[in-house]
Design an enzyme around this catalytic site. Structure first.
Site, PDB file in Angstrom:
ATOM      1  N   ASP A  81       1.125  -1.388  -0.035  1.00  0.00           N
ATOM      2  CA  ASP A  81      -0.209   0.370  -0.016  1.00  0.00           C
ATOM      3  C   ASP A  81       0.820   1.105   0.131  1.00  0.00           C
ATOM      4  O   ASP A  81       1.690   1.539   1.496  1.00  0.00           O
ATOM      5  CB  ASP A  81      -1.130   0.202   1.584  1.00  0.00           C
ATOM      6  N   ALA A 209     -11.637   5.211   2.683  1.00  0.00           N
ATOM      7  CA  ALA A 209     -12.840   4.894   2.913  1.00  0.00           C
ATOM      8  C   ALA A 209     -13.475   4.518   4.446  1.00  0.00           C
ATOM      9  O   ALA A 209     -14.778   4.876   4.273  1.00  0.00           O
ATOM     10  CB  ALA A 209     -13.492   3.890   1.307  1.00  0.00           C
ATOM     11  N   ASP A 230      -8.423   1.007   6.526  1.00  0.00           N
ATOM     12  CA  ASP A 230      -7.564   1.027   7.824  1.00  0.00           C
ATOM     13  C   ASP A 230      -8.076   1.704   9.136  1.00  0.00           C
ATOM     14  O   ASP A 230      -8.433   1.071  10.139  1.00  0.00           O
ATOM     15  CB  ASP A 230      -5.816   1.660   7.637  1.00  0.00           C
TER      16      ASP A 230
END
Ligand code: G3H
Ligand code: 13P
Ligand code: ZN
Length: 282
Positions: A81, A209, A230
């Site tokens: 990521d 998100a 996360d």
């Protein structure tokens, strides 16, 4: 089973749903994600940030994810990521990651294209998919004033050119989401997201998100194939630990302290899988 990120993204795009990508930093988070995916019969993307790799060590993250994926019956990808260096990407490919993100969003357009092309060159022959980012998805702490905010959003025509020239497998777009907890309700430019999706076939990715209202996600999931979460896992984890220790101040067994945290994160993941439409798709 551990599969290429590309396989999961293409199936999601074809099936008209989005797959959740959840950040892991330790075993409990990983188990919460995997158990949720198994119970929801959902494909899932595990992802580790550079901070996670520094914290746990790349061998632990890759090893834990491989063991979890081997045992699981649903398709699982392991993604880097927000990778920012070519060297980091190569290391992840060598350690068995099946997807990598190279985040060149801070670079000028042509330099962003160049680094993504370089990553695609090493990733694709190893069946590793590549996510890139165009536009700037800041942190909520960035405090950008509203006028300037739009200038950081992804330009739809540039997105089409970028995807075409880089051959990336996924593209993270900036439409008003931010990393970390939102102060108020986030205002997303969903019309822009729709326009981007008409200009390119590349699977789109929604970062930041956590905290985005379900109604907005239900619209966004028509246009994106991967949604990153996360912060909501962090909140579930820390609240469960705090609650447990308040009620059991003398408890010293880490298994008892972390058990409720794992259960709380699992519920978050399950709910997201249903919301994103990936539940039942494995
Ligand atoms: O996009 C950021 C993720 O939430 C990972 O955060 O770099 O603190 O591990 P981190
Ligand atoms: P949140 O922390 O806002 O959920 O964002 C996660 C993310 O985008 C990871 O890349
Ligand atoms: Zn992100």
């Amino acid at each position: 089973m551990l599969v290429s990120g590309r396989e999961i993204l293409q199936a999601a795009k074809k099936g008209g749903y989005a797959v959740g990508a959840f950040n892991l930093n330790n075993m409990e988070i990983l188990q919460a994600i995997i158990e949720a995916a198994e119970e929801e019969k959902s494909p899932v993307i595990l992802q580790a940030s550079q901070g996670a790799l520094k914290y746990a060590g790349i061998e632990y993250i890759a090893g834990l994810a491989r063991i979890a994926a081997e045992k699981a019956t649903v398709p699982i990808a392991l993604n880097l990521d927000h990778g920012t260096s070519f060297e980091q990407v190569v290391k992840c490919v060598r350690h068995g990651f099946t997807a990598v993100m190279i985040d060149g969003s801070q670079l000028p357009f042509e330099e962003n294209i160049a680094i993504v092309q370089k990553v695609v060159e090493v990733a694709h022959p190893n069946n590793v998919s590549v996510e890139a980012e165009l536009g700037k998805i800041g942190g909520v702490e960035d405090d950008i004033v509203v006028d300037e905010r739009e200038a950081t959003f992804t330009n739809p025509d540039e997105a089409a050119e970028f995807a075409e020239r880089t051959k990336c497998d996924a593209l993270a777009v900036a439409i008003g989401t931010a990393h970390g907890p939102y102060r108020g309700e986030p205002k997303l430019d969903l019309e822009r997201l729709k326009v981007i999706s008409t200009k390119t076939d590349v699977p789109l990715v929604l970062h930041g998100a956590s905290g985005v209202p379900d109604e907005a996600i239900k619209i966004a999931r028509q246009y994106v194939s991967k949604i990153n979460i996360d912060t909501e896992l962090r909140i579930a984890f820390s609240k469960a630990v705090a609650d447990f220790l308040r009620e059991n101040p003398n408890e010293i067994d880490p298994r008892k302290i972390l058990g409720p945290a794992k259960a709380a994160m699992k519920e978050v993941v399950r709910a997201k899988m249903r919301l994103f439409g990936s539940a039942g798709q494995a």
